[in-house]
Design a protein around this motif. Structure first.
Motif, PDB file in Angstrom:
ATOM      1  N   UNK A  89     -36.593   0.983  24.245  1.00  0.00           N
ATOM      2  CA  UNK A  89     -37.841   0.532  23.610  1.00  0.00           C
ATOM      3  C   UNK A  89     -37.881  -0.995  23.688  1.00  0.00           C
ATOM      4  N   UNK A  90     -39.033  -1.490  24.080  1.00  0.00           N
ATOM      5  CA  UNK A  90     -39.143  -2.949  24.237  1.00  0.00           C
ATOM      6  C   UNK A  90     -39.933  -3.575  23.083  1.00  0.00           C
ATOM      7  N   UNK A  91     -39.355  -4.616  22.567  1.00  0.00           N
ATOM      8  CA  UNK A  91     -40.020  -5.351  21.487  1.00  0.00           C
ATOM      9  C   UNK A  91     -40.179  -6.795  21.949  1.00  0.00           C
ATOM     10  N   UNK A  92     -41.331  -7.369  21.702  1.00  0.00           N
ATOM     11  CA  UNK A  92     -41.542  -8.785  22.043  1.00  0.00           C
ATOM     12  C   UNK A  92     -42.347  -9.452  20.930  1.00  0.00           C
ATOM     13  N   UNK A  93     -42.102 -10.725  20.787  1.00  0.00           N
ATOM     14  CA  UNK A  93     -42.860 -11.496  19.786  1.00  0.00           C
ATOM     15  C   UNK A  93     -43.548 -12.649  20.511  1.00  0.00           C
ATOM     16  N   UNK A  94     -44.826 -12.829  20.219  1.00  0.00           N
ATOM     17  CA  UNK A  94     -45.536 -14.002  20.733  1.00  0.00           C
ATOM     18  C   UNK A  94     -45.843 -14.905  19.546  1.00  0.00           C
ATOM     19  N   UNK A  95     -45.246 -16.053  19.576  1.00  0.00           N
ATOM     20  CA  UNK A  95     -45.392 -16.998  18.454  1.00  0.00           C
ATOM     21  C   UNK A  95     -46.402 -18.079  18.868  1.00  0.00           C
ATOM     22  N   UNK A  96     -47.583 -18.016  18.277  1.00  0.00           N
ATOM     23  CA  UNK A  96     -48.618 -18.998  18.607  1.00  0.00           C
ATOM     24  C   UNK A  96     -48.577 -20.167  17.624  1.00  0.00           C
ATOM     25  N   UNK A  97     -48.822 -21.364  18.153  1.00  0.00           N
ATOM     26  CA  UNK A  97     -48.864 -22.545  17.280  1.00  0.00           C
ATOM     27  C   UNK A  97     -49.919 -23.514  17.808  1.00  0.00           C
ATOM     28  N   UNK A  98     -50.453 -24.277  16.904  1.00  0.00           N
ATOM     29  CA  UNK A  98     -51.433 -25.283  17.281  1.00  0.00           C
ATOM     30  C   UNK A  98     -50.713 -26.421  18.015  1.00  0.00           C
ATOM     31  N   UNK A  99     -51.365 -26.914  19.055  1.00  0.00           N
ATOM     32  CA  UNK A  99     -50.741 -27.953  19.888  1.00  0.00           C
ATOM     33  C   UNK A  99     -50.281 -29.157  19.059  1.00  0.00           C
ATOM     34  N   UNK A 100     -51.060 -29.459  18.017  1.00  0.00           N
ATOM     35  CA  UNK A 100     -50.735 -30.643  17.201  1.00  0.00           C
ATOM     36  C   UNK A 100     -49.788 -30.320  16.038  1.00  0.00           C
ATOM     37  N   UNK A 101     -49.479 -29.042  15.886  1.00  0.00           N
ATOM     38  CA  UNK A 101     -48.633 -28.653  14.757  1.00  0.00           C
ATOM     39  C   UNK A 101     -47.176 -28.480  15.206  1.00  0.00           C
ATOM     40  N   UNK A 102     -46.475 -29.591  15.181  1.00  0.00           N
ATOM     41  CA  UNK A 102     -45.062 -29.566  15.609  1.00  0.00           C
ATOM     42  C   UNK A 102     -44.215 -28.698  14.683  1.00  0.00           C
ATOM     43  N   UNK A 103     -44.564 -28.725  13.392  1.00  0.00           N
ATOM     44  CA  UNK A 103     -43.780 -27.965  12.411  1.00  0.00           C
ATOM     45  C   UNK A 103     -43.771 -26.478  12.730  1.00  0.00           C
ATOM     46  N   UNK A 104     -44.957 -25.956  13.074  1.00  0.00           N
ATOM     47  CA  UNK A 104     -45.056 -24.529  13.361  1.00  0.00           C
ATOM     48  C   UNK A 104     -44.290 -24.191  14.651  1.00  0.00           C
ATOM     49  N   UNK A 105     -44.331 -25.115  15.588  1.00  0.00           N
ATOM     50  CA  UNK A 105     -43.594 -24.909  16.834  1.00  0.00           C
ATOM     51  C   UNK A 105     -42.082 -24.868  16.544  1.00  0.00           C
ATOM     52  N   UNK A 106     -41.631 -25.841  15.736  1.00  0.00           N
ATOM     53  CA  UNK A 106     -40.200 -25.906  15.417  1.00  0.00           C
ATOM     54  C   UNK A 106     -39.749 -24.686  14.616  1.00  0.00           C
ATOM     55  N   UNK A 107     -40.634 -24.192  13.737  1.00  0.00           N
ATOM     56  CA  UNK A 107     -40.286 -22.990  12.965  1.00  0.00           C
ATOM     57  C   UNK A 107     -40.060 -21.816  13.915  1.00  0.00           C
ATOM     58  N   UNK A 108     -40.942 -21.693  14.899  1.00  0.00           N
ATOM     59  CA  UNK A 108     -40.798 -20.625  15.897  1.00  0.00           C
ATOM     60  C   UNK A 108     -39.480 -20.753  16.639  1.00  0.00           C
ATOM     61  N   UNK A 109     -39.141 -21.994  16.990  1.00  0.00           N
ATOM     62  CA  UNK A 109     -37.864 -22.244  17.692  1.00  0.00           C
ATOM     63  C   UNK A 109     -36.681 -21.847  16.811  1.00  0.00           C
ATOM     64  N   UNK A 110     -36.801 -22.136  15.517  1.00  0.00           N
ATOM     65  CA  UNK A 110     -35.730 -21.772  14.575  1.00  0.00           C
ATOM     66  C   UNK A 110     -35.519 -20.267  14.545  1.00  0.00           C
ATOM     67  N   UNK A 111     -36.627 -19.527  14.453  1.00  0.00           N
ATOM     68  CA  UNK A 111     -36.519 -18.055  14.427  1.00  0.00           C
ATOM     69  C   UNK A 111     -35.883 -17.541  15.720  1.00  0.00           C
ATOM     70  N   UNK A 112     -36.273 -18.190  16.792  1.00  0.00           N
ATOM     71  CA  UNK A 112     -35.762 -17.795  18.114  1.00  0.00           C
ATOM     72  C   UNK A 112     -34.228 -17.811  18.151  1.00  0.00           C
ATOM     73  N   UNK A 113     -33.651 -18.769  17.420  1.00  0.00           N
ATOM     74  CA  UNK A 113     -32.187 -18.929  17.441  1.00  0.00           C
ATOM     75  C   UNK A 113     -31.443 -17.781  16.769  1.00  0.00           C
ATOM     76  N   UNK A 114     -32.060 -17.181  15.758  1.00  0.00           N
ATOM     77  CA  UNK A 114     -31.306 -16.146  15.015  1.00  0.00           C
ATOM     78  C   UNK A 114     -31.803 -14.728  15.240  1.00  0.00           C
TER      79      UNK A 114
END
Lengths: 128, 180
Positions: A89-114
């Motif tokens: 079974x395949x699971x995927x996550x698409x994490x969208x963030x606003x181009x100007x919202x670095x915080x949301x991008x970094x949060x996605x990166x954090x989740x990616x690590x764990x």
């Protein structure tokens, strides 16, 4: 098993979990007074879903803001989906963030690590 | 127990449950080494997860705090800008009010001038047609005529002031009524 749907409010996100096609979406703001209480029905629904997941499951996250306890609930959601990654079974996550919202991008990166699910980082376009 | 504390405890309910389980296991005796190892591995895995989640929560919390600080700074700047705009508005309002007052005063002054002119014409006609013949009839002293005319001329200024004040009061009363 029925689909899980909750309309967004100024403090809570829109939750659209479609059991028919395996496409899930969390979008909006997540700053509920009690995150656990808010996400509990969804986590219970996911417990049922992971018993018989679709061949392909896609979780789309388009959050613009979330509080700390919501982030813990997101981890719980991801952990539950991790369990569904069995029997090809395949699971995927698409994490969208606003181009100007670095915080949301970094949060996605954090989740990616764990989280042991592929998380694709995508810039939110205006029409999305 | 406060609601917030209750909520934060609920957030880590699973971890608390596992800790309770691990403590229970610790008190049990007579288990195989393999079981102990399995429990220990499970504990390490959970601990590993918890560290990962703690890292995420910490960095998200820091970012939220940073965002709040930014929003706070922005609010402060906007508040200062609003204060400055408010001050400028007050100054401009005062300038506008002064201009309006001057315009009203000028209009009242012109109106009063017209009224005084009419009064002066009336007094002149009264002096020429009634007062002068009466004085000439009763006395031969021409200074009386001159004095009466001078008195009329001197009276014009106080009359102008009284009329102007009266008109100004009328205008202000009308303005107050309009505001109410």
């Amino acid at each position: 098993m029925e689909n899980f749907y909750l309309e967004s409010t100024p403090k809570t996100p829109r939750l659209s979990f479609n059991n028919d096609n395996g496409i899930f979406e969390i979008s909006g703001r997540s700053i509920p007074e009690n995150s656990i209480e808010f996400y509990k029905p969804l986590l219970d629904w996911l417990d049922q879903y992971v018993k018989e997941p679709k061949k392909e499951t896609l979780l789309i996250v388009k959050l613009e803001y979330f509080n700390t306890s919501s982030s813990k609930c997101l981890v719980e959601i991801f952990r539950k989906l991790e369990k569904a990654q069995k029997d090809s079974k395949q699971i995927a996550i698409k994490w969208y963030y606003d181009e100007e919202d670095e915080d949301m991008q970094e949060s996605g990166e954090d989740f990616k690590e764990i989280i042991k699910i592929p998380i694709e980082m995508l810039v939110l376009k205006e029409e999305e | 127990m406060s609601n917030k504390k209750l909520h934060s405890e609920e957030v880590f309910q699973k971890e608390a449950d596992f800790l309770e389980h691990a403590r229970n296991v610790m008190t049990q005796s007579g288990k195989d080494e393999a079981v102990w190892k399995e429990e220990y591995k499970s504990l390490c895995d959970k601990y590993d997860r918890l560290i990962g989640e703690a890292k995420i929560l910490t960095s998200i919390s820091d970012r939220l705090h940073h965002k709040l600080n930014q929003a706070n700074d922005q609010l402060k700047t906007q508040s200062e800008e609003i204060g400055k705009i408010n001050h400028d508005l007050k100054v401009n309002n005062q300038i506008l009010q002064d201009t309006i007052d001057q315009l009203v005063k000028a209009r009242v002054g012109r109106k009063a001038g017209t009224i005084v002119l009419l009064i002066a014409v009336g007094l002149f006609m009264l002096s020429e047609g009634l007062l002068e013949p009466l004085i000439e009839k009763n006395t031969e002293n021409q200074y009386f005529v001159l004095f009466s005319k001078m008195s009329i001329a001197v009276l014009l200024k106080p009359i102008d002031t009284v009329v102007e004040k009266y008109l100004m009061r009328q205008t202000l009363r009308k303005k107050d009524e309009a505001l109410l």
